[in-house]
Design a protein around this motif. Structure first.
Motif, mmCIF file in Angstrom:
data_model
loop_
_atom_site.group_PDB
_atom_site.id
_atom_site.type_symbol
_atom_site.label_atom_id
_atom_site.label_comp_id
_atom_site.label_asym_id
_atom_site.label_seq_id
_atom_site.Cartn_x
_atom_site.Cartn_y
_atom_site.Cartn_z
ATOM 1 N N ALA A 1 0.833 -1.205 0.000
ATOM 2 C CA ALA A 1 0.000 0.000 0.000
ATOM 3 C C ALA A 1 0.865 1.252 0.000
ATOM 4 O O ALA A 1 0.576 2.227 -0.706
ATOM 5 C CB ALA A 1 -0.932 -0.003 1.213
ATOM 6 N N VAL A 2 1.957 1.237 0.784
ATOM 7 C CA VAL A 2 2.880 2.382 0.823
ATOM 8 C C VAL A 2 3.553 2.556 -0.531
ATOM 9 O O VAL A 2 3.664 3.678 -1.056
ATOM 10 C CB VAL A 2 3.931 2.187 1.939
ATOM 11 C CG1 VAL A 2 5.022 3.240 1.836
ATOM 12 C CG2 VAL A 2 3.266 2.256 3.307
ATOM 13 N N THR A 3 3.992 1.444 -1.131
ATOM 14 C CA THR A 3 4.659 1.515 -2.440
ATOM 15 C C THR A 3 3.717 2.076 -3.498
ATOM 16 O O THR A 3 4.104 2.945 -4.300
ATOM 17 C CB THR A 3 5.145 0.112 -2.854
ATOM 18 O OG1 THR A 3 6.037 -0.391 -1.857
ATOM 19 C CG2 THR A 3 5.874 0.166 -4.185
ATOM 20 N N LEU A 4 2.477 1.576 -3.520
ATOM 21 C CA LEU A 4 1.499 2.062 -4.496
ATOM 22 C C LEU A 4 1.170 3.540 -4.270
ATOM 23 O O LEU A 4 0.999 4.297 -5.231
ATOM 24 C CB LEU A 4 0.222 1.220 -4.400
ATOM 25 C CG LEU A 4 0.331 -0.217 -4.921
ATOM 26 C CD1 LEU A 4 -0.957 -0.976 -4.642
ATOM 27 C CD2 LEU A 4 0.628 -0.230 -6.423
ATOM 28 N N LYS A 5 1.076 3.944 -3.002
ATOM 29 C CA LYS A 5 0.788 5.346 -2.695
ATOM 30 C C LYS A 5 1.917 6.248 -3.167
ATOM 31 O O LYS A 5 1.670 7.333 -3.716
ATOM 32 C CB LYS A 5 0.566 5.500 -1.192
ATOM 33 C CG LYS A 5 0.109 6.903 -0.786
ATOM 34 C CD LYS A 5 -1.241 7.220 -1.359
ATOM 35 C CE LYS A 5 -1.716 8.619 -0.952
ATOM 36 N NZ LYS A 5 -3.034 8.949 -1.521
ATOM 37 N N LYS A 6 3.165 5.809 -2.990
ATOM 38 C CA LYS A 6 4.301 6.603 -3.460
ATOM 39 C C LYS A 6 4.306 6.711 -4.981
ATOM 40 O O LYS A 6 4.592 7.772 -5.541
ATOM 41 C CB LYS A 6 5.608 5.982 -2.958
ATOM 42 C CG LYS A 6 5.861 6.181 -1.477
ATOM 43 C CD LYS A 6 7.212 5.622 -1.063
ATOM 44 C CE LYS A 6 7.490 5.904 0.417
ATOM 45 N NZ LYS A 6 8.793 5.372 0.846
ATOM 46 N N GLU A 7 3.980 5.616 -5.670
ATOM 47 C CA GLU A 7 3.931 5.634 -7.130
ATOM 48 C C GLU A 7 2.804 6.531 -7.618
ATOM 49 O O GLU A 7 2.969 7.296 -8.579
ATOM 50 C CB GLU A 7 3.738 4.204 -7.644
ATOM 51 C CG GLU A 7 3.769 4.089 -9.155
ATOM 52 C CD GLU A 7 5.109 4.496 -9.745
ATOM 53 O OE1 GLU A 7 5.112 4.970 -10.898
ATOM 54 O OE2 GLU A 7 6.139 4.354 -9.054
ATOM 55 N N GLU A 8 1.654 6.462 -6.938
ATOM 56 C CA GLU A 8 0.539 7.328 -7.293
ATOM 57 C C GLU A 8 0.900 8.794 -7.076
ATOM 58 O O GLU A 8 0.577 9.657 -7.905
ATOM 59 C CB GLU A 8 -0.671 6.952 -6.437
ATOM 60 C CG GLU A 8 -1.899 7.805 -6.702
ATOM 61 C CD GLU A 8 -3.032 7.490 -5.749
ATOM 62 O OE1 GLU A 8 -4.022 8.243 -5.732
ATOM 63 O OE2 GLU A 8 -2.937 6.486 -5.016
ATOM 64 N N LEU A 9 1.585 9.065 -5.966
ATOM 65 C CA LEU A 9 2.005 10.431 -5.668
ATOM 66 C C LEU A 9 2.984 10.927 -6.725
ATOM 67 O O LEU A 9 2.909 12.083 -7.175
ATOM 68 C CB LEU A 9 2.639 10.483 -4.283
ATOM 69 C CG LEU A 9 3.093 11.861 -3.791
ATOM 70 C CD1 LEU A 9 1.904 12.800 -3.669
ATOM 71 C CD2 LEU A 9 3.810 11.748 -2.452
ATOM 72 N N ARG A 10 3.912 10.054 -7.150
ATOM 73 C CA ARG A 10 4.891 10.448 -8.170
ATOM 74 C C ARG A 10 4.190 10.825 -9.484
ATOM 75 O O ARG A 10 4.528 11.830 -10.115
ATOM 76 C CB ARG A 10 5.884 9.304 -8.391
ATOM 77 C CG ARG A 10 6.943 9.580 -9.436
ATOM 78 C CD ARG A 10 7.950 8.450 -9.491
ATOM 79 N NE ARG A 10 8.692 8.375 -8.236
ATOM 80 C CZ ARG A 10 9.756 9.136 -7.962
ATOM 81 N NH1 ARG A 10 10.192 10.011 -8.839
ATOM 82 N NH2 ARG A 10 10.374 9.016 -6.810
ATOM 83 N N LYS A 11 3.201 10.027 -9.873
ATOM 84 C CA LYS A 11 2.467 10.319 -11.105
ATOM 85 C C LYS A 11 1.703 11.637 -10.980
ATOM 86 O O LYS A 11 1.668 12.442 -11.915
ATOM 87 C CB LYS A 11 1.511 9.177 -11.420
ATOM 88 C CG LYS A 11 2.200 7.896 -11.862
ATOM 89 C CD LYS A 11 1.182 6.802 -12.155
ATOM 90 C CE LYS A 11 1.879 5.522 -12.604
ATOM 91 N NZ LYS A 11 0.908 4.421 -12.873
ATOM 92 N N ASP A 12 1.085 11.845 -9.819
ATOM 93 C CA ASP A 12 0.328 13.086 -9.609
ATOM 94 C C ASP A 12 1.233 14.309 -9.663
ATOM 95 O O ASP A 12 0.870 15.333 -10.258
ATOM 96 C CB ASP A 12 -0.393 13.030 -8.258
ATOM 97 C CG ASP A 12 -1.563 12.061 -8.269
ATOM 98 O OD1 ASP A 12 -2.001 11.686 -9.362
ATOM 99 O OD2 ASP A 12 -2.014 11.668 -7.173
ATOM 100 N N ILE A 13 2.412 14.207 -9.053
ATOM 101 C CA ILE A 13 3.330 15.354 -9.043
ATOM 102 C C ILE A 13 3.825 15.657 -10.450
ATOM 103 O O ILE A 13 3.884 16.827 -10.868
ATOM 104 C CB ILE A 13 4.517 15.083 -8.101
ATOM 105 C CG1 ILE A 13 4.026 14.948 -6.662
ATOM 106 C CG2 ILE A 13 5.546 16.204 -8.196
ATOM 107 C CD1 ILE A 13 3.278 16.149 -6.143
#
Length: 488
Positions: free
Chosen positions: A19-31
């Motif tokens: 969940a943490v890994t996916l959240k970081k990847e999602e955050l990277r895409k959003d940024i």
């Protein structure tokens, strides 16, 4: 069961890690999406800054034709850089398409006559594009074309908020050719480009490639990710705690059931032994009585009848103890309390046990120091409880028993202590001696008889009087039972 619990915990840890890994990847895409939108917004702002010419307002533009190749335009724009621009027809560039599409124009000649549609209009649209290129070329470095003090940060914040991102951040503009920062949002932030996880090129549609990049970083990226997953973490942690709680409750229940089964088995064994002895004695005495040699001897008959009566009384007492314990456990007995002088009550109780103590060469003494003596007692039940403690002090002693009964007042409560010099109780047994059927190891050897009901009964009686009983003991040094009672 342990393996299943371990597997569940590992599954939860693995799920949270993913969940943490996916959240970081999602955050990277959003940024990255946000930063690209910011760059497009900057380009749009620059276009608007140059000026948009109204299609219906033909007075904005003036065209002076010098010759068939050279034109001078006055666009009436807000920025003087693009007024009175001299253009050569052969210099019109195809790179101007981006800028020409962002302008709305209707160019007219010097006589204010509308231009004919077709090649001339297409050509002039391309000319406008080249005018924009000249503006860009005159504008210099990207840092001089944007407002980095407030509007850029506001633009980034606005774009982040639209995507639901509210974390604090730092950013700067870094020139990759000069290898230097041309702007930083916070002078205290790290100046190492490697510390910035996100970057995007400024003005990527320029005719000449731009070497300046917006570099972006969160101040506390990991904290932001963990906070955004806080609810999932809490529910997962709660779920694991519930599973662990159920696991240990189940194990404890199984362990307690096993202990209860062992205690009940010991009780049955003790009870069988306690009843078997008097039954065997009675049977033997009865067989002896009917013997022809004994029947003719009245004294012998009386002697064996007394034995039968004593053993019968002994069995009766065992049954009474068991029934009494059952009544206490079910709360089916009534405490009929009366005003009682505790010192007189103790003096009346001692004679019932004195003979047993003295028969073993021991003695019993009293030390009455209580400042007040009146309490509410059910004399029948409380006498049985006190005698039970005194009998234990007598039975569980390998030397002549020395028993001391002491009273005193503490915190406006009557304290009654019964001390002895017996074998003592181990620390492991101390916490369980008031349990029903529980007996310490020495009791199970049958050198001392009993069912393990006495102290359970004592505790129930004391608590029925709104009192409290505790014990202090050490192996080989005796025990002290303390009873606290309320005064009237």
């Amino acid at each position: 069961m342990c393996l299943a619990l371990f597997g569940i915990v590992l599954f939860q840890i693995n799920w949270l890690t993913k969940a943490v890994t996916l959240k970081k990847e999602e955050l990277r895409k959003d940024i990255n999406f946000v930063l690209n939108n910011v760059v497009r917004e900057l380009e749009n702002q620059e276009t608007e800054k140059i000026g948009t010419i109204n299609l219906l307002d033909t007075s904005n533009i003036r065209l002076s034709i010098i010759n068939t190749e050279t034109y001078i335009y006055n666009l009436g724009a807000k920025n003087s850089l693009i007024n009175n621009v001299r253009l050569i027809k052969s210099n019109v560039s195809s790179h101007s398409n981006y800028y020409s599409k962002n302008l709305k124009m209707n160019l007219v000649d010097s006589n204010l006559q509308p231009l004919k549609t077709g090649e001339n209009v297409d050509f002039l649209n391309a000319v406008v594009g080249d005018i924009m290129l000249q503006y860009i070329q005159k504008g210099g470095a990207a840092i001089t074309r944007i407002d980095t003090s407030a509007s850029l940060k506001k633009t980034i914040e606005s774009a982040l908020n639209k995507n639901g991102i509210t974390a604090e951040f730092n950013f700067g503009i870094y020139d990759t050719l000069a290898h230097q920062w041309t702007y930083v949002s916070d002078q205290t932030m790290s100046k190492s480009p490697a510390d910035f996880s996100y970057q995007v090129q400024l003005f990527p549609n320029d005719f000449n490639p731009n070497s300046e990049f917006i570099k972006f970083q969160f101040k506390e990226e990991n904290n932001y990710v963990y906070q955004s997953l806080l609810i999932q973490f809490l529910f997962s942690f709660l779920f694991v705690l519930i599973i662990i709680g159920i696991f240990f409750t189940t194990v404890k229940t199984i362990y307690n059931q096993k202990k209860l089964s062992d205690i009940k088995n010991d009780f049955v064994n003790n009870m069988t032994h306690e009843l078997k002895t008097p039954i065997a004695t009675i049977s033997l005495a009865a067989d002896t009585i009917i013997n022809d040699a004994i029947v003719c001897n009245p004294e012998k008959v009386k002697q064996y009848i007394r034995v039968i009566k004593q053993e019968n009384k002994r069995m009766n007492e065992h049954m009474e103890n068991i029934l009494k314990s059952a009544l206490v456990e079910k709360k089916e007995f009534e405490i009929q309390s009366t005003r009682t002088n505790i010192h007189e009550f103790i003096e009346d109780t001692i004679p019932h046990i004195r003979l047993q103590v003295e028969s073993k060469g021991g003695k019993i003494s009293t030390d009455f120091k209580a400042s007040k003596v009146d309490v509410l007692l059910d004399t029948f039940h409380f006498k049985n409880a006190l005698l039970n403690l005194l009998e234990n002090a007598t039975k569980y002693s390998t030397s002549p028993p020395i028993i001391k009964i002491e009273t005193y007042t503490k915190d406006d409560k009557l304290i009654l202590e019964i001390s002895d010099n017996g074998i003592g109780i181990s620390r492991e047994d101390l916490s369980r001696i008031f349990e029903k059927f529980y007996r310490v190891s020495t009791g199970n050897i049958h050198n001392v008889k009993g069912f393990g009901l006495g102290l359970s009964y004592v505790k129930s009686i004391v608590e029925a009087h709104q009192g409290k009983i505790t014990v202090q003991s050490e192996l080989g040094k005796g025990s002290t039972f303390q009873i606290k009672l309320n005064y009237i």
